[in-house]
Design a protein around this motif. Structure first.
Motif, short mmCIF file in Angstrom:
data_model
loop_
_atom_site.label_atom_id
_atom_site.label_comp_id
_atom_site.label_asym_id
_atom_site.label_seq_id
_atom_site.Cartn_x
_atom_site.Cartn_y
_atom_site.Cartn_z
N TYR A 106 6.12 -5.53 20.16
CA TYR A 106 5.72 -4.14 19.90
C TYR A 106 4.51 -4.13 18.96
N TYR A 107 3.48 -3.35 19.35
CA TYR A 107 2.20 -3.33 18.62
C TYR A 107 1.93 -1.95 18.01
N HIS A 108 1.30 -1.97 16.83
CA HIS A 108 0.64 -0.81 16.22
C HIS A 108 1.57 0.40 16.04
N GLY A 109 2.81 0.15 15.73
CA GLY A 109 3.76 1.24 15.49
C GLY A 109 3.79 1.67 14.04
N SER A 110 4.50 2.75 13.79
CA SER A 110 4.72 3.26 12.43
C SER A 110 6.22 3.28 12.15
N CYS A 111 6.58 3.18 10.89
CA CYS A 111 8.00 3.23 10.52
C CYS A 111 8.12 3.63 9.06
N GLU A 112 9.35 3.86 8.65
CA GLU A 112 9.65 4.18 7.25
C GLU A 112 10.67 3.17 6.72
N LEU A 113 10.58 2.90 5.44
CA LEU A 113 11.51 1.99 4.77
C LEU A 113 11.96 2.63 3.47
N ASP A 114 13.28 2.71 3.28
CA ASP A 114 13.85 3.20 2.02
C ASP A 114 14.50 2.04 1.29
N ILE A 115 14.20 1.93 0.01
CA ILE A 115 14.80 0.90 -0.85
C ILE A 115 15.47 1.61 -2.01
N HIS A 116 16.76 1.35 -2.22
CA HIS A 116 17.50 1.94 -3.34
C HIS A 116 17.87 0.82 -4.31
N HIS A 175 10.39 4.96 -1.34
CA HIS A 175 10.20 5.33 0.06
C HIS A 175 8.81 4.88 0.49
N LEU A 176 8.74 4.13 1.59
CA LEU A 176 7.49 3.62 2.11
C LEU A 176 7.26 4.12 3.53
N GLU A 177 6.05 4.57 3.80
CA GLU A 177 5.64 4.89 5.16
C GLU A 177 4.63 3.83 5.57
N LEU A 178 4.95 3.09 6.63
CA LEU A 178 4.23 1.87 6.97
C LEU A 178 3.57 1.97 8.35
N LYS A 179 2.47 1.24 8.50
CA LYS A 179 1.76 1.14 9.77
C LYS A 179 1.55 -0.33 10.09
N GLN A 180 1.88 -0.73 11.33
CA GLN A 180 1.70 -2.12 11.73
C GLN A 180 0.23 -2.50 11.83
N LYS A 181 -0.06 -3.74 11.43
CA LYS A 181 -1.37 -4.35 11.69
C LYS A 181 -1.18 -5.37 12.81
N GLY A 182 -1.06 -4.91 14.02
CA GLY A 182 -0.81 -5.81 15.14
C GLY A 182 0.62 -5.73 15.61
N LEU A 211 2.68 -7.98 10.07
CA LEU A 211 1.86 -7.46 8.98
C LEU A 211 1.86 -5.93 8.99
N PHE A 212 1.85 -5.35 7.79
CA PHE A 212 1.89 -3.90 7.65
C PHE A 212 0.91 -3.46 6.57
N THR A 213 0.53 -2.19 6.64
CA THR A 213 -0.16 -1.53 5.54
C THR A 213 0.69 -0.34 5.10
N VAL A 214 0.70 -0.08 3.79
CA VAL A 214 1.48 1.03 3.24
C VAL A 214 0.62 2.29 3.24
N GLU A 215 1.03 3.29 4.01
CA GLU A 215 0.28 4.55 4.07
C GLU A 215 0.74 5.54 3.01
N LYS A 216 2.03 5.50 2.66
CA LYS A 216 2.57 6.37 1.62
C LYS A 216 3.57 5.57 0.79
N PHE A 217 3.56 5.82 -0.52
CA PHE A 217 4.45 5.12 -1.45
C PHE A 217 5.01 6.14 -2.43
N PHE A 218 6.33 6.34 -2.39
CA PHE A 218 6.99 7.31 -3.27
C PHE A 218 8.02 6.59 -4.12
N VAL A 219 8.10 6.99 -5.38
CA VAL A 219 9.16 6.54 -6.28
C VAL A 219 9.87 7.78 -6.78
N ASN A 220 11.16 7.92 -6.42
CA ASN A 220 11.92 9.12 -6.79
C ASN A 220 11.16 10.41 -6.43
N GLU A 221 10.67 10.48 -5.20
CA GLU A 221 9.95 11.64 -4.65
C GLU A 221 8.55 11.84 -5.25
#
Length: 416
Positions: A336-346, A205-212, A385-395
């Motif tokens: 769209y500029y400077h937004g936040s999002c989440e990404l899940d990878i299974h 699980h990734l919580e991401l922030k845009q760089k631009g 471009l993004f920066t990873v604000e949070k990085f979780f592996v299996n919680e």
């Protein structure tokens, strides 16, 4: 009852509006055919259920047995919007479209609500338990419906689950009085609480922030305002929420994964295909059943951007010799500029070398965090471009080790 947690694409075989139109009922509302549920649930229980032949029926010469499960179409019970998504395969080095690989398809957008029925006849307690485990897998996002399920499509969220039981012939009057689609008020329905299914995936699980800005274009005009304000629009839902589809994430991650794996000589194509899947396009057979292929074992979610700003940017191309504007090269884009999002990878737990897979995938995530990996279009001019604000592996929160670049610590102690 369930709502779509991501777009849904169940093709009808028609190509009237796009290369793949969805199935509609007589009300022109989207419908999910019973066969779609039967296929994915049977496939799941073929692996998990020991007594699968008796459960789903069989034909063996003159011997046969009827399936103990009857599936019903899922019908729409809310307003739903049918969107058109564009897709294209890109050449790995040039990042331009492959010839003949551009297509579009219809999809039902996120949050549409449906209702469906499943009927189990003479199923024993273990079989009922197995079936409920399949529903739990759907709820957890491991089991998805339709096409492109490993690329962010077809995930559902069960919002209400009820069960009515009848023992015939004693309950025949109850059976005749029973109104199966009166889901909210029929007295014979009782709530069912699903138990959490054991995961067959490792989850990132990734919580991401845009760089631009990000530029993932939609070429489908939804209203007059779109065509009057900009030539190109950032891909968004009908209610205006900008999104990054799972196909964009998968394309970027897959290419960088291949580059890192390519540092090994020779390139381990068998391992790469085991992780990402493949279709043997060189096969001469026209029978799709016999064509060599394997589905990807990595599943990406769709990301919804928030807390940013939409901007309209006008750009043109400059002639490098005269420093003047090139003819017909002016265009306007809404991005769209400077937004936040989440990404899940299974990642499925049956990858042949999970530790190796996770190490390379962690390196790709490090590149994403440091700005070396961009997503979408116009990446050569700073988009995606993004920066990873949070990085979780299996919680488990492993953000600090990500920032330190310690690949071993990012992937250590993994179990599905």
């Amino acid at each position: 009852k369930f709502r779509l947690a991501s777009p849904l694409a169940v093709g009808s075989g028609e190509t009237i509006h796009t290369d793949s139109d969805i199935i509609l009922d007589s009300r022109d509302c989207p419908v999910i055919p019973a066969a779609a549920f039967a296929g994915v649930i049977r496939h799941y229980l073929d692996i998990e259920c020991n007594d699968k032949t008796e459960f789903f029926g069989y034909i063996d010469g003159e011997k046969s047995s009827e399936s103990k499960i009857k599936f019903y179409d899922a019908i729409s019970v809310s307003d739903s919007y049918i969107t058109v998504r564009d897709s294209v395969a890109l050449k790995s080095e040039e990042k331009v479209g492959e010839e003949g690989a551009k297509f579009d398809q219809q999809a039902v957008e996120t949050n549409a609500e449906f209702i469906t029925l499943f009927e189990l006849s003479n199923a024993d307690e273990n079989q009922q338990k197995d079936f409920e485990e399949a529903l739990s897998a759907m709820q957890a996002g491991f089991l998805r419906i339709g096409s492109k399920t490993s690329r962010g499509y077809g995930q559902i969220e069960i919002t209400d689950l009820k069960k009515a039981e009848f023992l015939l012939p004693g309950d025949r009057k109850k059976w005749l009085d029973f109104s199966p689609y009166d889901f909210d008020s029929d007295a014979y329905y009782q709530p069912v609480i699903l138990t959490e299914t054991s995961s067959k995936f490792i989850k990132i699980h990734l919580e991401l922030k845009q760089k631009g800005a990000v530029s993932i274009r939609s070429y489908t005009v939804k209203n007059k305002e779109d065509i009057s304000s900009a030539d190109y629009m950032q891909l968004a839902t009908n209610d205006g929420v900008p999104v990054i589809p799972g196909t964009s994430w998968a394309g970027a991650f897959r290419q960088r994964f291949a580059e890192f794996l390519g540092n090994e000589q020779p390139f381990d194509k068998e391992f790469f295909n085991d992780v990402w899947g493949f279709v043997d396009d060189t096969s001469q057979t026209q029978d799709k059943e016999k064509q060599a292929q394997q589905k990807s074992k990595i599943y990406f979610s769709e990301s919804r951007l928030s807390d940013g700003d939409s901007k309209i940017i006008t750009r043109t191309s400059i002639d490098r010799f005269s420093a003047g504007i090139k003819s017909h090269a002016l265009y306007t884009e809404k991005t769209y500029y400077h937004g936040s999002c989440e990404l899940d990878i299974h990642i499925k737990d049956n990858v042949k070398d999970m530790q190796k897979c996770m190490q390379i995938l962690s390196a790709v995530i490090c590149d994403l965090d440091r700005g070396y990996l961009a997503v979408g279009g116009l990446t050569s001019v700073g988009r995606g471009l993004f920066t990873v604000e949070k990085f979780f592996v299996n919680e488990d929160d492993r953000t600090e080790v990500l920032k330190s670049g310690n690949i071993q610590a990012m992937t250590g102690g993994l179990t599905a």
